[in-house]
Design a protein around this motif. Structure first.
Motif, PDB file in Angstrom:
ATOM      1  N   GLN A 110      47.780  23.227  48.572  1.00 40.21           N
ATOM      2  CA  GLN A 110      47.540  23.196  47.128  1.00 40.21           C
ATOM      3  C   GLN A 110      47.242  21.775  46.643  1.00 40.21           C
ATOM      4  N   PRO A 132      42.106  26.595  43.447  1.00 42.40           N
ATOM      5  CA  PRO A 132      42.855  27.836  43.259  1.00 42.40           C
ATOM      6  C   PRO A 132      44.354  27.612  43.459  1.00 42.40           C
ATOM      7  N   LYS A 133      45.134  28.522  42.890  1.00 48.24           N
ATOM      8  CA  LYS A 133      46.586  28.455  43.038  1.00 48.24           C
ATOM      9  C   LYS A 133      47.005  29.331  44.205  1.00 48.24           C
ATOM     10  N   LEU A 134      47.931  28.797  45.027  1.00 49.63           N
ATOM     11  CA  LEU A 134      48.385  29.484  46.233  1.00 49.63           C
ATOM     12  C   LEU A 134      49.903  29.651  46.164  1.00 49.63           C
ATOM     13  N   ALA A 181      48.025  35.048  48.566  1.00 49.79           N
ATOM     14  CA  ALA A 181      47.094  34.449  47.609  1.00 49.79           C
ATOM     15  C   ALA A 181      45.914  33.778  48.296  1.00 49.79           C
ATOM     16  N   ASN A 217      42.145  34.318  46.870  1.00 51.77           N
ATOM     17  CA  ASN A 217      41.459  33.157  46.301  1.00 51.77           C
ATOM     18  C   ASN A 217      40.592  32.449  47.330  1.00 51.77           C
ATOM     19  N   TRP A 218      40.152  33.188  48.345  1.00 51.81           N
ATOM     20  CA  TRP A 218      39.363  32.567  49.402  1.00 51.81           C
ATOM     21  C   TRP A 218      38.024  32.031  48.892  1.00 51.81           C
ATOM     22  N   ARG A 219      37.440  32.713  47.920  1.00 47.66           N
ATOM     23  CA  ARG A 219      36.172  32.245  47.374  1.00 47.66           C
ATOM     24  C   ARG A 219      36.344  30.881  46.685  1.00 47.66           C
ATOM     25  N   GLY A 220      37.468  30.708  45.977  1.00 50.21           N
ATOM     26  CA  GLY A 220      37.721  29.417  45.347  1.00 50.21           C
ATOM     27  C   GLY A 220      37.913  28.303  46.359  1.00 50.21           C
ATOM     28  N   SER A 256      38.318  41.945  40.031  1.00 52.31           N
ATOM     29  CA  SER A 256      39.680  41.406  40.122  1.00 52.31           C
ATOM     30  C   SER A 256      40.503  41.786  38.901  1.00 52.31           C
ATOM     31  N   THR A 288      40.883  34.663  36.992  1.00 53.70           N
ATOM     32  CA  THR A 288      39.537  34.079  36.865  1.00 53.70           C
ATOM     33  C   THR A 288      39.616  32.579  37.109  1.00 53.70           C
ATOM     34  N   GLN A 289      39.319  32.167  38.322  1.00 55.41           N
ATOM     35  CA  GLN A 289      39.385  30.753  38.662  1.00 55.41           C
ATOM     36  C   GLN A 289      38.236  29.974  38.027  1.00 55.41           C
TER      37      GLN A 289
END
Length: 802
Positions: free
Chosen positions: A56, A71-73, A78, A82-85, A479, A495-496
């Motif tokens: 993070q 992204p937040k993990l 998570a 949030n892999w795309r972020g 999402s 929504t990142q």
């Protein structure tokens, strides 16, 4: 430099030790170790939390100096969500490194000083886009685009040059298949009745294009420059046209640039001027049947010209259809430029924001000009190739007419206002196509939220004149429907990458989500898709099934039969199944969508009667033998049974005859065997027909003569060979003695003891007879592959040998 080397070595050593420690236990054994030792599970959880915290912090530091958002993990799950972020952050790092390397090597400086040469390969150039605070150019138009029009698109024409149908007839509406009123294509009659000039079917030498480096294009951004260009275009025999379109910051999109070229000159027309509707005067050239208009991939260009500028094309030649008809490996404009003009287009400008401040930079100006500068030369070459590969006497092999007909169909495309259907989700911007192409499984509540969020995004995009994807990407819609956020904090966590419009309207979107979650009896996803699929299937059947009905009414033989369909007529194929036919319910949680497929209508040449149960019933009297009851078997005591025939029925096929294997040698004791054959033949002849007995006896005598001749020849060749062959044959025919055979389980021990007793010496014959059992001996009896390729040596060639 030394400090950097030391830091690099310390980091490498730490990574190596960490990797070695992590790989001591296999990934498949970690769950087992967790259950076996609770202390190990606790230690693993602590390390996971520490690694997530470090990841993070790394992502936050990497994204602090870029446009990406870290992204937040909070947990391990998570990471997948949030892999795309994470990918966006890594891409931003790589992009910054690439830019830094270009600045260090001087690539950026050289491009800034001299400009990119138009015929050089594409180089990495950082694009500039309009910021979000920049005023939109469409707001300054004399006719501001309206995004909420629901009726038919009324043509923008104020006059109709080269008309065969009066101008007033172009505004008579009609109803389409959906019952909506539409305006016809203003030049439909002119395009359908258009005859291409005869020279299109004649070969001619390609006319070279002017040198790109020593010529330039004229910028048309005033009414005076427009009138001058129009006067030049009216003298041309053929012209090339291309458009640059922008749709990221506009709901329906807008034409930002138009390129036009003749054999001698190029023009760049600025279509973002407030007086852009005055470009309708170009219909004097675009609709002129005596001028051929060459475009590449004009499917969308035709629609954009109608929507924004009120322009229509008569006499189109689409080089995209020509490339497909000729079977080229590529059909893009960049491929044709490279193939015919040896020009490498800088396609990094293809997605450029063409709304940027005028005048255009030299790079953008040259890229836009190159799209049409070489197009007429490409047209000449492709037309000649089409003529060479066409047979004008056979319409099926007339490639020129095929390309011209497809170009005619493209020019007949008509623009319609985008209509959003909330219930069915049909249309280009609807939710039906999006959800059928995505493998999701939603509950009724989630599906209702998905439709509501999708509709809210479309309404906001229309109101703000923005692209729906700019307001909210598609993956964010999915999402939100999956998570169902209840407040702004939960919405921001989902929504990142959030646009300024979504951030300003977050409260509105949360209210829509909460209101939709509380609706009673929400629609089911599968039931809704089945209904829509059935509706589309029925509409297709009505369009293509109108021809088959009169055929059945004309056949008198069929009308007298009581026809029953073999299979029930399906209402429509289901778009998705509950479980996979191959995997079963294994993937039911994430079952992929099955696209609707047309059911093949099987029509039989001869009508069949109804396949009822009576057809398959047994006919009375047809099988009388089977209906006769069989007598039950009766037990007969042994004393009352008839005596058995003492003669044996055993015979040897080898003795009765048959072909022998090549090279086989019989035993010299032939007379006794011949006697046995004769005896057996006599017994056979007693029980057979006399005629058959004579034939068998004759064949047997003939066989005996052949045996005698063969044995006599063998005796003359050598008695020793005959005896050896007889002994070998006796060994082959000797029965296998299982009692004295060596044990398979203890074969190696027996061999070792035998070698020890004989002092390690074995004779060749005994080794052959008492060889130990080798279970891998047959593995060598396989086809051998090709020999390894021999490399050529210096001074010698393997192809030619002296």
């Amino acid at each position: 430099m030394d400090s950097f080397k030391e830091l690099q070595e310390s980091i490498s050593n730490a990574l190596v030790s960490t990797t070695r420690t992590a790989t001591r236990i296999g990934a498949a054994d970690i769950p087992f170790q967790r259950t076996l030792n609770p202390e190990v599970a606790t230690a693993l959880d602590e390390q996971n939390a520490r690694l997530l915290q470090l990841a993070q912090r790394l992502l936050a530091n990497a994204a602090s100096s870029s446009e990406a958002t870290a992204p937040k993990l909070p947990d391990v799950d998570a990471i997948d969500g949030n892999w795309r972020g994470i990918i966006d952050v890594v891409d931003s790092l790589l992009e910054r490194a690439d830019t830094a390397l270009d600045e260090y090597t001087g690539v950026v400086k050289r491009l800034a000083q001299t400009g990119a040469q138009p015929n050089e390969p594409a180089k990495k150039i950082r694009m500039t886009h309009l910021p979000n605070t920049w005023p939109k150019p469409q707001l300054s138009f004399e006719h501001v685009p309206q995004n909420n029009e629901t009726g038919g698109f009324r043509p923008l024409l104020t006059s109709k040059p080269h008309a065969k149908v009066p101008f007033a007839e172009c505004f008579k509406t009609f109803k389409d298949d959906n019952g909506r009123e539409q305006y016809p294509h203003p030049y439909q009659t002119e395009i359908e009745s258009y005859q291409y000039p005869p020279w299109m079917y004649e070969k001619s030498d390609p006319q070279p294009y002017p040198p790109f480096e020593s010529t330039t294009a004229a910028l048309v951004d005033t009414p005076e420059a427009l009138a001058e260009m129009l006067a030049e275009l009216k003298k041309a025999k053929e012209i090339a046209i291309d458009l640059e379109h922008h749709d990221n910051r506009s709901y329906i999109g807008l034409v930002s640039l138009m390129q036009i070229s003749t054999r001698d000159r190029d023009w760049i027309v600025d279509t973002l001027k407030p007086w852009r509707r005055q470009l309708q005067c170009l219909n004097e050239v675009f609709a002129d049947p005596n001028i051929i208009k060459v475009l590449h991939g004009a499917y969308m260009d035709i629609v954009w010209l109608q929507r924004d500028l009120g322009l229509y094309i008569v006499g189109l030649f689409d080089t995209f259809h020509a490339a497909r008809s000729l079977g080229y490996t590529g059909a893009s404009l960049a491929f044709l430029l490279s193939k015919f003009a040896n020009f490498q287009a800088q396609k990094q400008f293809q997605m450029a924001d063409w709304r940027i401040r005028r005048p255009l930079s030299a790079d953008l100006f040259n890229y836009a000009r190159a799209d049409t500068h070489f197009l007429l030369y490409i047209f000449d070459n492709m037309r000649n190739e089409l003529i060479d590969r066409s047979d004008f006497s056979n319409p099926q092999l007339d490639k020129v007419s095929e390309v011209l007909e497809k170009s005619r169909e493209t020019s007949l495309k008509r623009y319609e206002h985008p209509v959003y259907d909330t219930e069915t989700g049909l249309g280009n911007g609807g939710w039906y196509r999006l959800i059928t192409r995505t493998p999701v499984r939603y509950t009724p509540q989630q599906f209702a939220v998905f439709r509501a969020v999708h509709k809210w995004r479309d309404d906001v995009a229309r109101a703000e004149d923005e692209s729906p994807l700019f307001v909210m990407p598609n993956h964010v819609v999915f999402s939100i429907a999956r998570v169902l956020p209840a407040d702004k904090a939960a919405l921001f966590a989902v929504t990142q990458h959030m646009s300024h419009i979504l951030r300003a309207r977050a409260d509105e979107l949360v209210a829509v989500i909460n209101r939709t979650k509380d609706l009673p009896n929400p629609p089911d996803l599968d039931e809704t898709l089945n209904k829509i699929s059935a509706m589309l299937y029925q509409a297709r059947e009505e369009r293509k099934g109108a021809v088959a009905k009169p055929v059945l009414e004309e056949a008198p033989a069929v009308s007298t039969l009581n026809l029953t369909p073999m299979f029930p007529t399906p209402v429509g194929p289901p778009p998705r199944a509950e479980e996979s036919k191959f995997w079963g319910s294994l993937l039911s949680g994430g079952a992929s969508t099955q696209r609707s497929q047309d059911v093949v209508d099987i029509t039989l040449g001869i009508p069949l009667p109804p396949l009822t149960a009576e057809v398959f019933a047994e006919t009375v009297g047809s099988t009388a033998a089977e209906e006769t009851p069989k007598p039950e078997p009766k037990f007969i005591p042994k004393e009352e049974r008839p005596g058995e025939d003492k003669r044996t029925d055993i015979f040897i096929v080898k003795q009765l005859g048959g072909k022998r294997k090549r090279g086989a040698v019989d035993s010299p004791a032939t007379p006794s065997r011949d006697a046995d054959l004769a005896g057996n033949a006599d017994e056979v002849m007693l029980e057979e027909d006399p005629e058959e007995s004579r034939r068998a006896a004759k064949a047997l005598k003939k066989q005996q003569k052949k045996e005698k001749k063969r044995l006599e020849a063998l005796r003359q060749a050598g008695e020793e060979d005959v005896e050896e062959q007889e002994e070998a044959k006796e060994e082959e025919e000797a029965p296998f003695d299982y009692a004295s055979a060596p044990s398979v389980m203890r074969a190696h021990d027996a061999e070792r003891n035998r070698n020890k007793n004989e002092g390690g010496k074995k004779k060749k014959e005994e080794k052959k007879k008492s060889a130990a059992y080798n279970p891998y001996a047959k593995l060598a009896d396989v086809p051998k592959g090709l020999a390894r390729t021999q490399k050529e040596k210096a001074g010698r060639s393997k192809t030619f040998r002296s």
